[in-house]
Design a protein around this motif. Sequence first.
Motif, short mmCIF file in Angstrom:
data_model
loop_
_atom_site.label_atom_id
_atom_site.label_comp_id
_atom_site.label_asym_id
_atom_site.label_seq_id
_atom_site.Cartn_x
_atom_site.Cartn_y
_atom_site.Cartn_z
N GLU A 31 0.85 -1.19 0.00
CA GLU A 31 0.00 0.00 0.00
C GLU A 31 0.88 1.23 0.00
OE1 GLU A 31 -3.29 -0.04 2.78
OE2 GLU A 31 -2.88 -2.16 3.15
N LEU A 32 0.53 2.18 -0.83
CA LEU A 32 1.26 3.44 -0.90
C LEU A 32 0.49 4.50 -0.12
CD1 LEU A 32 2.20 3.03 -4.60
CD2 LEU A 32 3.87 3.55 -2.82
N ASP A 33 1.21 5.30 0.63
CA ASP A 33 0.62 6.43 1.35
C ASP A 33 0.84 7.71 0.56
OD1 ASP A 33 -0.46 5.31 3.66
OD2 ASP A 33 1.37 5.55 4.82
N TYR A 34 -0.18 8.54 0.54
CA TYR A 34 -0.09 9.84 -0.10
C TYR A 34 -0.51 10.88 0.92
CZ TYR A 34 0.04 6.84 -4.13
OH TYR A 34 0.39 5.86 -5.02
N VAL A 35 0.20 11.97 0.96
CA VAL A 35 -0.11 13.04 1.90
C VAL A 35 -0.35 14.32 1.11
CG1 VAL A 35 1.18 12.00 3.81
CG2 VAL A 35 2.35 13.57 2.27
N PRO A 36 -1.06 15.29 1.71
CA PRO A 36 -1.31 16.54 0.99
C PRO A 36 -0.01 17.22 0.57
CG PRO A 36 -2.71 16.40 2.93
CD PRO A 36 -1.72 15.26 3.02
N ASN A 37 -0.01 17.74 -0.63
CA ASN A 37 1.14 18.47 -1.16
C ASN A 37 1.28 19.78 -0.37
OD1 ASN A 37 2.99 19.94 -2.64
ND2 ASN A 37 1.92 19.72 -4.59
N PRO A 38 2.40 19.97 0.33
CA PRO A 38 2.57 21.20 1.10
C PRO A 38 2.74 22.45 0.23
CG PRO A 38 4.59 19.93 1.15
CD PRO A 38 3.56 19.08 0.45
N ARG A 39 2.97 22.27 -1.06
CA ARG A 39 3.16 23.38 -2.00
C ARG A 39 2.22 23.24 -3.19
NH1 ARG A 39 5.70 27.75 0.12
NH2 ARG A 39 7.22 27.00 1.62
N ALA A 73 5.87 15.62 -11.02
CA ALA A 73 5.42 16.97 -10.66
C ALA A 73 4.08 16.80 -9.94
CB ALA A 73 5.25 17.83 -11.91
N PRO A 74 4.06 17.02 -8.61
CA PRO A 74 2.85 16.76 -7.84
C PRO A 74 1.71 17.73 -8.15
CG PRO A 74 4.73 17.23 -6.39
CD PRO A 74 5.17 17.46 -7.78
N GLN A 75 0.52 17.26 -7.79
CA GLN A 75 -0.66 18.13 -7.77
C GLN A 75 -1.14 18.20 -6.32
OE1 GLN A 75 -3.06 18.82 -11.51
NE2 GLN A 75 -3.07 16.59 -11.37
N ALA A 76 -2.25 17.53 -6.01
CA ALA A 76 -2.83 17.63 -4.66
C ALA A 76 -2.07 16.82 -3.61
CB ALA A 76 -4.29 17.19 -4.69
N THR A 77 -1.41 15.73 -4.04
CA THR A 77 -0.73 14.88 -3.06
C THR A 77 0.70 14.58 -3.49
OG1 THR A 77 -1.45 12.81 -4.12
CG2 THR A 77 -2.90 13.73 -2.40
N ILE A 78 1.48 14.12 -2.51
CA ILE A 78 2.82 13.59 -2.75
C ILE A 78 2.87 12.19 -2.16
CG2 ILE A 78 3.98 15.83 -2.86
CD1 ILE A 78 4.85 15.42 0.06
N VAL A 79 3.75 11.34 -2.69
CA VAL A 79 3.87 9.99 -2.15
C VAL A 79 4.80 10.05 -0.94
CG1 VAL A 79 5.79 9.28 -3.67
CG2 VAL A 79 4.27 7.55 -2.72
N GLU A 80 4.42 9.35 0.12
CA GLU A 80 5.24 9.29 1.34
C GLU A 80 6.38 8.33 1.08
OE1 GLU A 80 7.07 8.21 4.63
OE2 GLU A 80 5.59 6.73 3.98
N ASP A 111 -1.57 6.58 -11.54
CA ASP A 111 -3.01 6.35 -11.36
C ASP A 111 -3.48 6.70 -9.95
OD1 ASP A 111 -3.12 5.47 -13.98
OD2 ASP A 111 -3.24 3.34 -13.46
N GLU A 112 -2.68 6.35 -8.94
CA GLU A 112 -3.10 6.59 -7.56
C GLU A 112 -2.85 8.02 -7.09
OE1 GLU A 112 -1.54 3.71 -4.80
OE2 GLU A 112 -2.38 2.02 -5.93
N MET A 113 -1.71 8.57 -7.41
CA MET A 113 -1.33 9.89 -6.90
C MET A 113 -1.89 11.02 -7.75
SD MET A 113 2.50 11.30 -5.97
CE MET A 113 3.17 10.32 -7.27
#
Length: 159
Positions: A31-39, A73-80, A111-113
């Motif tokens: 399982e991959l974790d994604y967190v909100p993109n701080p930027r 290049a992230p949008q709403a989330t980044i991968v932990e 697909d996920e991020m």
Amino acid sequence: MSDTPHDPQTGSTPRFLGQSTGLPTSPEEAELDYVPNPREGSLYMVRFSAPEFTSLCPVTGQPDFAHLVIDYAPQATIVESKSLKLFLGSFRNHCGFHEDVTVGIGQRLFDEMAPRWLRIGGYWYPRGGIPIDVFWQSGPVPEGLWVPEQGVQNYRGRG
């Protein structure tokens, strides 16, 4: 695994960070974790390098080695990063051709991020005397994004 709900599109509290966690037994289990993109809203690139990636040959079962470079290049989330490390480690006992493994990792992350853009370079060490390099990207590079070369030299053996 945690019972905390996880939404890859919006991000959530990382489940693995700070926890003692074993490797998943397969990429499908990982399982991959994604967190909100701080930027969020800023155009920037993130690079992960995995110079000691391993998977198994689907024909012989022997280990295959690669140097993977993942740029996005992230949008709403980044991968932990710890969850990414566990995901990549789950391939240690996974049988797959270089092309399937490399492109599959890139597509799953994309697909996920749902980043603006993602590319992966799989620089595989020789099998049968022939190194195989596999490249995949989600589409054109966004205008204005600085994308440095991946910096992995062609395989030269003893040169």
